[in-house]
Scaffold this active site. Structure first.
Site, PDB file in Angstrom:
ATOM      1  CD  GLU A   1      -3.807   6.303  -9.609  1.00 14.96           C
ATOM      2  OE1 GLU A   1      -4.407   6.698  -8.587  1.00 14.96           O
ATOM      3  OE2 GLU A   1      -4.255   5.432 -10.368  1.00 14.96           O
TER       4      GLU A   1
ATOM      5  NE  ARG B   1      -3.716   0.433   0.209  1.00 13.60           N
ATOM      6  CZ  ARG B   1      -4.531   0.225  -0.802  1.00 13.60           C
ATOM      7  NH1 ARG B   1      -4.443   0.966  -1.893  1.00 13.60           N
ATOM      8  NH2 ARG B   1      -5.439  -0.734  -0.745  1.00 13.60           N
TER       9      ARG B   1
ATOM     10  NE  ARG C   1      -2.243  -4.097  -7.207  1.00 13.14           N
ATOM     11  CZ  ARG C   1      -3.037  -3.324  -6.486  1.00 13.14           C
ATOM     12  NH1 ARG C   1      -2.587  -2.167  -6.010  1.00 13.14           N
ATOM     13  NH2 ARG C   1      -4.285  -3.681  -6.235  1.00 13.14           N
TER      14      ARG C   1
ATOM     15  CG  ASP D   1     -11.201   6.998  -7.769  1.00 15.83           C
ATOM     16  OD1 ASP D   1     -11.516   5.911  -7.244  1.00 15.83           O
ATOM     17  OD2 ASP D   1     -10.346   7.117  -8.672  1.00 15.83           O
TER      18      ASP D   1
ATOM     19  CG  HIS E   1      -2.124   3.352  -8.331  1.00 14.94           C
ATOM     20  ND1 HIS E   1      -2.146   4.030  -7.131  1.00 14.94           N
ATOM     21  CD2 HIS E   1      -3.415   2.968  -8.554  1.00 14.94           C
ATOM     22  CE1 HIS E   1      -3.382   4.063  -6.662  1.00 14.94           C
ATOM     23  NE2 HIS E   1      -4.158   3.443  -7.497  1.00 14.94           N
TER      24      HIS E   1
HETATM   25  O1  TA6 Z   1      -6.429   4.716  -8.810  1.00 21.02           O
HETATM   26  C1  TA6 Z   1      -7.532   4.892  -7.990  1.00 21.02           C
HETATM   27  C2  TA6 Z   1      -8.117   3.541  -7.629  1.00 21.02           C
HETATM   28  O2  TA6 Z   1      -8.613   2.874  -8.761  1.00 21.02           O
HETATM   29  C3  TA6 Z   1      -9.170   3.771  -6.563  1.00 21.02           C
HETATM   30  O3  TA6 Z   1     -10.472   3.534  -7.062  1.00 21.02           O
HETATM   31  C4  TA6 Z   1      -8.762   2.812  -5.446  1.00 21.02           C
HETATM   32  O4  TA6 Z   1      -9.382   1.562  -5.608  1.00 21.02           O
HETATM   33  C5  TA6 Z   1      -7.254   2.756  -5.652  1.00 21.02           C
HETATM   34  O5  TA6 Z   1      -7.103   2.698  -7.065  1.00 21.02           O
HETATM   35  C6  TA6 Z   1      -6.523   1.678  -4.907  1.00 21.02           C
HETATM   36  O6  TA6 Z   1      -6.790   0.433  -5.463  1.00 21.02           O
HETATM   37  P1  TA6 Z   1      -6.168  -0.862  -4.695  1.00 21.02           P
HETATM   38  O7  TA6 Z   1      -6.596  -2.047  -5.517  1.00 21.02           O
HETATM   39  O8  TA6 Z   1      -4.684  -0.692  -4.674  1.00 21.02           O
HETATM   40  O9  TA6 Z   1      -6.746  -0.815  -3.318  1.00 21.02           O
END
Ligand code: TA6
Length: 294
Positions: free
Chosen positions: A268, A70, A96, A209, A166
């Protein structure tokens, strides 16, 4: 034993064990320092020399098989967010969660470059995206951080994929942070659908978002509480996502501290949805991004 351990490394790079027993490359060059987990080729930290960290990681991040880190710079490939037809497929694709191979490391002036590689495997060929491919990822660590992801279609048929770097950036206070460069661009808010373009920088007062399509714009993140400005210059990318989970979504994520949302913003660099990439057999596509701090 990782194949990387037989690799000749410059003195600025050491391979070791990170959190959760995962293999990590630690970079300490004259221009800056960084850590990259081989699981996911996941940049988990970067700081230019003499500067505080630019890349954010959650204190609650898991470092366990099948659970993405994370924070840092997750590589989303070959799809973004949930898979469109396979609800069991992992969010943001398999890259990932995969063990990438460190294939080279070198010093170039004050910078340190790492090359990592991922190719199709029995597991990926059994996934929701079963194509033959090679992904090469070059990470350049110094006063700037540069990331370059090149995907090659090794199939006999055309392939289509989504991709995103991301990136989680560290800010002092999201409520005093703004993202510039997307003014005038149409976007889709994943919470409320398509929105008209805005004339102001993106500011944050709730869960945000946003997917900006057909957007090749460079962006900036201004952290007013510290005066730091991050510049984000991208190539080969037609989509940008801006994300902060805010209070409720942060509290709902087990690997995200309830109050951590104030200290991060995701900007991102992507090719997703209508901007997904289609490659002919043997063709390659490069997406790259460079971060500088002023
Ligand atoms: O990039 C934004 C997003 O798509 C959000 O909707 C949120 O889900 C984030 O990515 C994190 O996703 P993850 O699968 O890493 O929890």
């Amino acid at each position: 034993m990782s194949a990387a351990t037989s690799l000749e490394l410059p003195s600025s790079v050491e391979l070791g064990m990170g959190e959760g027993g995962l293999s990590v490359a630690r970079v300490a060059g004259p221009g800056g320092t960084a850590e990259v987990y081989l699981r996911g080729a996941h940049v988990s930290s970067w700081a230019p020399a003499g500067s505080t960290p630019v890349i954010w990681m959650s204190e609650q991040s898991e470092y366990a098989p099948g659970i993405p880190l994370r924070g840092g710079v997750p590589i989303c490939f070959p799809w973004f967010a949930g898979h469109p037809t396979d609800a069991t497929a992992p969010s943001h694709g398999f890259a990932r969660l995969a063990d990438w191979q460190l294939v080279a490391a070198r010093e170039v002036g004050a910078d340190v470059e790492l090359d990592l590689r991922l190719t199709d495997s029995e597991a990926t060929r059994a996934s929701a995206w079963p194509h033959r491919f090679e992904a090469r990822y070059t990470i350049t660590v110094g006063a700037e951080l540069a990331l370059s992801l090149t995907v090659t279609n090794r199939d006999a048929e055309p392939v289509t994929f989504e991709e995103a770097l991301h990136t989680y950036l560290a800010v002092a206070d999201i409520r005093q942070t703004e993202v510039g460069g997307l003014e005038g661009a149409l976007f889709t808010d994943r919470l409320s659908g398509p929105q008209p373009a805005e004339s102001e920088p993106v500011r944050f007062s709730g869960e945000t978002d946003r997917i900006y399509q057909a957007s090749t714009a460079d962006t900036t993140v201004t952290d007013a509480a510290t005066g730091r400005v991050f510049s984000i210059n991208k190539q080969g990318s037609a989509s940008t996502v801006v994300w902060n989970p805010w209070i409720e979504k942060a509290a709902a994520m087990a690997d995200f501290g309830d109050d951590e949302y104030t200290g991060m913003v995701c900007v991102e660099t992507c090719n997703i949805r209508d901007d997904a990439i289609t490659l002919a057999p043997g063709a390659s596509h490069e997406m790259s991004v460079r971060y500088t701090v002023a």
